[in-house]
Design a protein around this motif. Structure first.
Motif, PDB file in Angstrom:
ATOM      1  N   LEU A 294      18.602 -19.413  32.208  1.00 13.53           N
ATOM      2  CA  LEU A 294      19.465 -19.267  30.779  1.00 13.53           C
ATOM      3  C   LEU A 294      19.487 -20.531  30.115  1.00 13.53           C
ATOM      4  CD1 LEU A 294      22.588 -17.182  32.264  1.00 13.53           C
ATOM      5  CD2 LEU A 294      20.753 -16.614  30.869  1.00 13.53           C
ATOM      6  N   PHE A 295      18.607 -21.446  30.439  1.00 16.04           N
ATOM      7  CA  PHE A 295      18.354 -22.535  29.651  1.00 16.04           C
ATOM      8  C   PHE A 295      16.995 -22.549  29.004  1.00 16.04           C
ATOM      9  CE2 PHE A 295      16.845 -26.900  28.504  1.00 16.04           C
ATOM     10  CZ  PHE A 295      17.699 -27.062  27.585  1.00 16.04           C
ATOM     11  N   ILE A 296      16.016 -22.273  29.772  1.00 16.27           N
ATOM     12  CA  ILE A 296      14.627 -22.361  29.424  1.00 16.27           C
ATOM     13  C   ILE A 296      14.368 -21.038  28.667  1.00 16.27           C
ATOM     14  CG2 ILE A 296      12.160 -21.886  30.198  1.00 16.27           C
ATOM     15  CD1 ILE A 296      13.006 -23.607  32.554  1.00 16.27           C
ATOM     16  N   VAL A 297      14.659 -19.840  29.034  1.00 17.19           N
ATOM     17  CA  VAL A 297      14.273 -18.696  28.156  1.00 17.19           C
ATOM     18  C   VAL A 297      14.994 -18.373  26.833  1.00 17.19           C
ATOM     19  CG1 VAL A 297      14.218 -16.035  28.281  1.00 17.19           C
ATOM     20  CG2 VAL A 297      13.728 -17.477  30.524  1.00 17.19           C
ATOM     21  N   PRO A 298      16.162 -18.715  26.655  1.00 18.12           N
ATOM     22  CA  PRO A 298      16.788 -18.781  25.184  1.00 18.12           C
ATOM     23  C   PRO A 298      16.046 -19.703  24.358  1.00 18.12           C
ATOM     24  CG  PRO A 298      18.363 -18.552  26.766  1.00 18.12           C
ATOM     25  CD  PRO A 298      17.268 -18.797  27.792  1.00 18.12           C
ATOM     26  N   LEU A 299      15.772 -20.748  25.030  1.00 21.80           N
ATOM     27  CA  LEU A 299      15.146 -21.983  24.218  1.00 21.80           C
ATOM     28  C   LEU A 299      13.932 -21.492  23.716  1.00 21.80           C
ATOM     29  CD1 LEU A 299      15.430 -24.918  23.024  1.00 21.80           C
ATOM     30  CD2 LEU A 299      14.326 -25.525  25.442  1.00 21.80           C
ATOM     31  N   TRP A 300      12.842 -20.839  24.620  1.00 18.18           N
ATOM     32  CA  TRP A 300      11.890 -20.677  23.930  1.00 18.18           C
ATOM     33  C   TRP A 300      11.827 -19.245  23.075  1.00 18.18           C
ATOM     34  CZ3 TRP A 300       9.103 -15.670  24.819  1.00 18.18           C
ATOM     35  CH2 TRP A 300       7.798 -15.627  24.752  1.00 18.18           C
ATOM     36  N   TYR A 301      12.689 -18.368  23.237  1.00 19.27           N
ATOM     37  CA  TYR A 301      13.151 -17.203  22.297  1.00 19.27           C
ATOM     38  C   TYR A 301      13.409 -18.006  20.889  1.00 19.27           C
ATOM     39  CZ  TYR A 301      12.394 -12.919  24.872  1.00 19.27           C
ATOM     40  OH  TYR A 301      11.815 -11.937  25.317  1.00 19.27           O
ATOM     41  N   GLY A 302      14.261 -19.110  21.150  1.00 15.97           N
ATOM     42  CA  GLY A 302      14.728 -19.424  19.849  1.00 15.97           C
ATOM     43  C   GLY A 302      13.843 -20.125  18.976  1.00 15.97           C
ATOM     44  N   ARG A 303      12.536 -20.351  19.559  1.00 18.58           N
ATOM     45  CA  ARG A 303      11.552 -20.783  18.493  1.00 18.58           C
ATOM     46  C   ARG A 303      11.107 -19.754  17.662  1.00 18.58           C
ATOM     47  NH1 ARG A 303       6.943 -22.738  22.354  1.00 18.58           N
ATOM     48  NH2 ARG A 303       6.340 -20.627  21.727  1.00 18.58           N
ATOM     49  N   ARG A 304      11.183 -18.519  18.090  1.00 17.69           N
ATOM     50  CA  ARG A 304      10.539 -17.446  17.203  1.00 17.69           C
ATOM     51  C   ARG A 304      11.737 -16.644  16.532  1.00 17.69           C
ATOM     52  NH1 ARG A 304       8.979 -13.086  20.196  1.00 17.69           N
ATOM     53  NH2 ARG A 304       9.928 -13.940  22.017  1.00 17.69           N
ATOM     54  N   ILE A 305      12.971 -16.560  17.090  1.00 14.44           N
ATOM     55  CA  ILE A 305      14.250 -15.863  16.648  1.00 14.44           C
ATOM     56  C   ILE A 305      15.252 -16.992  16.425  1.00 14.44           C
ATOM     57  CG2 ILE A 305      16.098 -14.415  17.167  1.00 14.44           C
ATOM     58  CD1 ILE A 305      13.981 -12.697  19.111  1.00 14.44           C
ATOM     59  N   ARG A 306      15.541 -17.328  15.085  1.00 10.92           N
ATOM     60  CA  ARG A 306      16.472 -18.562  15.231  1.00 10.92           C
ATOM     61  C   ARG A 306      18.029 -17.825  15.398  1.00 10.92           C
ATOM     62  NH1 ARG A 306      15.804 -23.128  16.438  1.00 10.92           N
ATOM     63  NH2 ARG A 306      14.156 -24.219  15.536  1.00 10.92           N
ATOM     64  N   PRO A 307      18.776 -18.330  16.350  1.00  8.93           N
ATOM     65  CA  PRO A 307      20.278 -17.986  16.405  1.00  8.93           C
ATOM     66  C   PRO A 307      21.105 -18.574  15.624  1.00  8.93           C
ATOM     67  CG  PRO A 307      19.729 -19.349  18.129  1.00  8.93           C
ATOM     68  CD  PRO A 307      18.300 -18.964  17.442  1.00  8.93           C
ATOM     69  N   ASP A 308      22.135 -17.983  15.211  1.00  8.85           N
ATOM     70  CA  ASP A 308      23.279 -18.450  14.327  1.00  8.85           C
ATOM     71  C   ASP A 308      24.405 -19.109  15.217  1.00  8.85           C
ATOM     72  OD1 ASP A 308      22.354 -17.917  11.486  1.00  8.85           O
ATOM     73  OD2 ASP A 308      22.669 -15.945  12.339  1.00  8.85           O
ATOM     74  N   ALA A 309      24.334 -18.368  16.565  1.00  8.37           N
ATOM     75  CA  ALA A 309      25.254 -18.851  17.504  1.00  8.37           C
ATOM     76  C   ALA A 309      24.796 -18.390  18.794  1.00  8.37           C
ATOM     77  CB  ALA A 309      26.574 -18.180  17.143  1.00  8.37           C
ATOM     78  N   LEU A 310      25.385 -19.307  19.901  1.00  7.59           N
ATOM     79  CA  LEU A 310      25.119 -19.074  21.040  1.00  7.59           C
ATOM     80  C   LEU A 310      26.505 -18.820  21.925  1.00  7.59           C
ATOM     81  CD1 LEU A 310      22.824 -19.293  23.428  1.00  7.59           C
ATOM     82  CD2 LEU A 310      24.051 -21.689  23.571  1.00  7.59           C
ATOM     83  N   LEU A 311      26.481 -17.676  22.468  1.00  6.87           N
ATOM     84  CA  LEU A 311      27.873 -17.125  22.694  1.00  6.87           C
ATOM     85  C   LEU A 311      27.925 -17.264  24.446  1.00  6.87           C
ATOM     86  CD1 LEU A 311      30.081 -14.381  21.721  1.00  6.87           C
ATOM     87  CD2 LEU A 311      30.024 -14.911  24.239  1.00  6.87           C
ATOM     88  N   VAL A 312      28.939 -18.013  25.009  1.00  4.56           N
ATOM     89  CA  VAL A 312      28.972 -18.170  26.632  1.00  4.56           C
ATOM     90  C   VAL A 312      30.197 -17.730  27.049  1.00  4.56           C
ATOM     91  CG1 VAL A 312      28.537 -19.867  28.303  1.00  4.56           C
ATOM     92  CG2 VAL A 312      27.226 -20.009  26.308  1.00  4.56           C
ATOM     93  N   THR A 313      30.318 -17.064  28.438  1.00  8.42           N
ATOM     94  CA  THR A 313      31.688 -16.727  28.702  1.00  8.42           C
ATOM     95  C   THR A 313      31.886 -17.430  30.154  1.00  8.42           C
ATOM     96  OG1 THR A 313      30.659 -14.791  29.776  1.00  8.42           O
ATOM     97  CG2 THR A 313      31.828 -14.544  27.596  1.00  8.42           C
TER      98      THR A 313
END
Length: 130
Positions: A81-100
């Motif tokens: 949950l650290f590595i995969v979103p970081l990798w995706y974030g190179r292509r899709i720029r998130p405005d927010a990261l939501l964590v519960t």
């Protein structure tokens, strides 16, 4: 003029195979995802393969591989949950990261590396006893 639409990365830390997607807080996750999608926001949920979801979530779900072994399961999901979103974030720029779920500093580091806001939702402690 309509407000700008957001791209939200939602991290689902559910790694217990006994929990279904329609239970408690996880049902809230899918309902909130549907509501955000209806308003035109893009939600990308990162979740372990063990999580069971309703058929229609209104979100893109990125399934994370997982070894279903006690002790390893939790460590692996934190790492993925650290590595995969970081990798995706190179292509899709998130405005927010939501964590519960918040027993790790990794979401804060991830939000900084992705240059996005961190939204930390507190739902209550299911282990708390009165």
């Amino acid at each position: 003029m309509s407000p700008p639409k957001l791209t939200i990365f939602w991290l689902s830390y559910q790694y217990d195979p006994r929990v279904r997607g329609d239970m408690g807080g996880f049902r809230t996750t899918w309902e909130m995802t549907r509501a955000l999608g209806r308003r035109g926001h893009r939600v990308v949920i990162f979740a372990p393969r063990l999580t069971k979801t309703p058929e229609e979530t209104g979100a893109e779900v990125v399934w994370l591989p997982l070894l279903d072994l006690p002790g390893i399961r939790q460590l692996l999901i934190y790492l993925l949950l650290f590595i995969v979103p970081l990798w995706y974030g190179r292509r899709i720029r998130p405005d927010a990261l939501l964590v519960t779920f918040g027993l790790s500093p990794l979401p804060l580091l991830l939000a900084r590396l992705l240059h996005c806001a961190l939204i930390f939702e507190v739902r209550g402690d299911s282990a708390h006893q009165a």
